[in-house]
Design a protein around this motif. Structure first.
Motif, short mmCIF file in Angstrom:
data_model
loop_
_atom_site.label_atom_id
_atom_site.label_comp_id
_atom_site.label_asym_id
_atom_site.label_seq_id
_atom_site.Cartn_x
_atom_site.Cartn_y
_atom_site.Cartn_z
N UNK A 348 37.39 107.89 16.32
CA UNK A 348 36.44 106.96 16.31
C UNK A 348 35.22 107.43 15.39
N UNK A 349 34.64 107.05 14.41
CA UNK A 349 33.40 107.27 13.62
C UNK A 349 32.64 106.01 13.82
N UNK A 350 31.09 106.38 13.85
CA UNK A 350 30.18 105.49 13.98
C UNK A 350 28.72 105.97 13.47
N UNK A 351 28.11 104.84 12.99
CA UNK A 351 26.77 104.96 12.53
C UNK A 351 26.08 103.77 13.21
N UNK A 352 25.03 104.15 13.95
CA UNK A 352 24.33 102.68 14.79
C UNK A 352 22.86 103.09 14.38
N UNK A 353 22.15 102.03 13.54
CA UNK A 353 20.83 102.14 13.27
C UNK A 353 19.80 101.40 14.06
N UNK A 354 19.15 101.86 15.20
CA UNK A 354 18.19 101.21 15.88
C UNK A 354 16.72 101.32 15.28
N UNK A 355 16.63 101.02 14.29
CA UNK A 355 15.27 101.45 13.48
C UNK A 355 13.94 100.99 13.88
N UNK A 356 13.94 100.15 14.95
CA UNK A 356 12.63 99.75 15.68
C UNK A 356 12.47 100.31 17.00
#
Length: 425
Positions: A348-356
């Protein structure tokens, strides 16, 4: 031995011992060998069998080693195996269910009730997600679903949750309409809370922080034809219009859920998009929304791939930089290969952006919002089922963050080595 491990051994042993007693009691009631799947005997009771009622459950336990040696004993924002070098009984889940028909010309009625004990209970409780509510900036309060069965002083990681309690009906309308009302797991996304239904022990950031776990409300499923189906409903009971809501909180704050699934004729390919939308309270014009896209394809009979994209929005969120509109988004991929009938390898590969910085908490169990950042993770592991009722899942995982230092002792990355097992009964 590390100080935090010594300090928590007593609590861990108490929680695990109590849980094993509950498992043993269940097995003894059925008076059957576990290899025969202990739930089988009770489900042969004529009254249950004649009424289509099934009693069952599972136990899931594991341990994780964190190479960063975190002083607080937590694996940063990684859940559900969130404790370093400690045995965790994650889930002892018992359920009673009467499944309803999915086709036919007659009405049918049923429902389901689940009770879960273990270290995962806090992640499945209504209003039980730790930290700060991004819609209000206030600390999240636990609702009545949160039952601290063993007492927080000696067993602070073990608890009870009632993640599902709903009634269900099949209506012979058109091709058949299934309706459930009550408290139930979300149909959004790919991964789910229930341990036997996931390939990996730990979860993607997308599932843990980007999506709801449960809903309270009414949900309908309708099969349009052999390729298309739709799902839709009205949700309530929380500041986010039905995300992990309860029966006694913000019942006037209704939200909606709508989705559709396309499946190829050979069932080898499917595409699903599901979303939610609501206000943040009964008296606010601020909105809360999410959509999730899940694509699945069987590359060969043994090779399977899943791609997922989520994107969430929230207006008027209280952040460290003030009140602002915020969003989060990410992409993850699962690739599995069936080595044998009972042995599968996967990544499993992932990118998660919680920009705030409103969704990811570190450590998640104790709260504390992080700065806006991107989170990356790679996980590899096996699923081995030596017998039908047992699944072993050894995993290795690497996490790193860009814009935050949530791992170990103020580190930007970490390696985790974990293994767990699930027993179905």
């Amino acid at each position: 031995m590390k100080t935090h491990t010594k300090r928590n051994n007593y609590r861990t042993i108490q929680g695990v011992a109590s849980s094993l007693l509950l498992i043993g009691a269940t097995v003894n009631v059925h008076a059957g060998m576990i290899a025969e799947v202990s739930g089988k005997e009770i489900n042969d009771v004529s009254w249950l069998k004649n009424n289509g009622i099934v009693v069952g459950g599972w136990a899931n336990a594991g341990i994780t080693y964190n190479a960063t040696n975190p002083s607080n004993g937590f694996n940063g924002p990684v859940t559900f195996g969130d404790r370093d070098s400690e045995v965790q009984l994650n889930q002892l889940n018992l359920f009673v269910q009467r499944a309803v028909a999915t086709e036919g010309t007659r009405w049918d009625f049923g429902g389901r009730f689940d009770a879960m004990f273990g270290t995962d209970a806090i992640f499945t409780q209504a209003y039980g997600v730790p930290g700060v509510d991004p819609a209000t900036g206030q600390s999240l309060n636990r609702g009545h679903w949160d039952l601290n069965f063993l007492g927080s002083a000696q067993n602070r990681f073990y608890d009870i949750a009632l993640p599902q309690a709903y009634v269900e009906a099949y209506a012979p309308i058109g091709n058949g309409l299934n309706i459930k009302a009550g408290h139930f797991y979300t149909p959004i996304g790919y991964e789910t809370v229930t341990a036997p239904d996931n390939f990996f022990y730990t979860h993607a950031y997308t599932m843990q922080f980007g999506e709801p776990f449960t809903h309270t409300g009414i949900l309908g499923n309708y099969t349009v034809d052999e390729n298309w189906s739709v799902v839709g409903g009205a949700l309530t009971g929380s500041a986010t219009g039905g995300w992990d809501g309860n029966f006694d909180q913000q019942l006037g704050n209704w939200g909606g859920l709508l989705g559709t699934t396309w499946t190829s004729k050979d069932k080898a390919t499917s595409a699903n998009i599901t979303g939610t939308y609501s206000g943040t309270s009964e008296h606010s014009s601020n909105a809360w929304a999410l959509y999730s896209v899940v694509l699945k394809h069987n590359i060969t009979d043994k090779t399977h791939i899943m791609l997922q994209h989520d994107h969430g929005f929230a207006n008027g969120v209280i952040t460290a930089a003030g009140t602002r509109d915020s969003e989060w988004y990410g992409v993850n991929m699962h690739l599995t290969y069936d080595i044998k009938d009972n042995l599968t390898a996967g990544i499993r590969t992932e990118w998660f952006r919680d920009q705030n910085g409103i969704r990811v908490f570190a450590p998640a169990r104790t709260g504390g919002a992080l700065n806006g950042a991107s989170y990356y993770a790679m996980t590899a592991g096996l699923n081995w089922k030596p017998v039908t009722w047992l699944n072993l899942r050894p995993n290795v995982r690497y996490d790193w963050a860009d814009g935050s230092r949530p791992f170990g002792n103020n580190k930007q990355d970490q390696f985790l080595f974990s293994t767990d097992f699930s027993v179905n009964f």
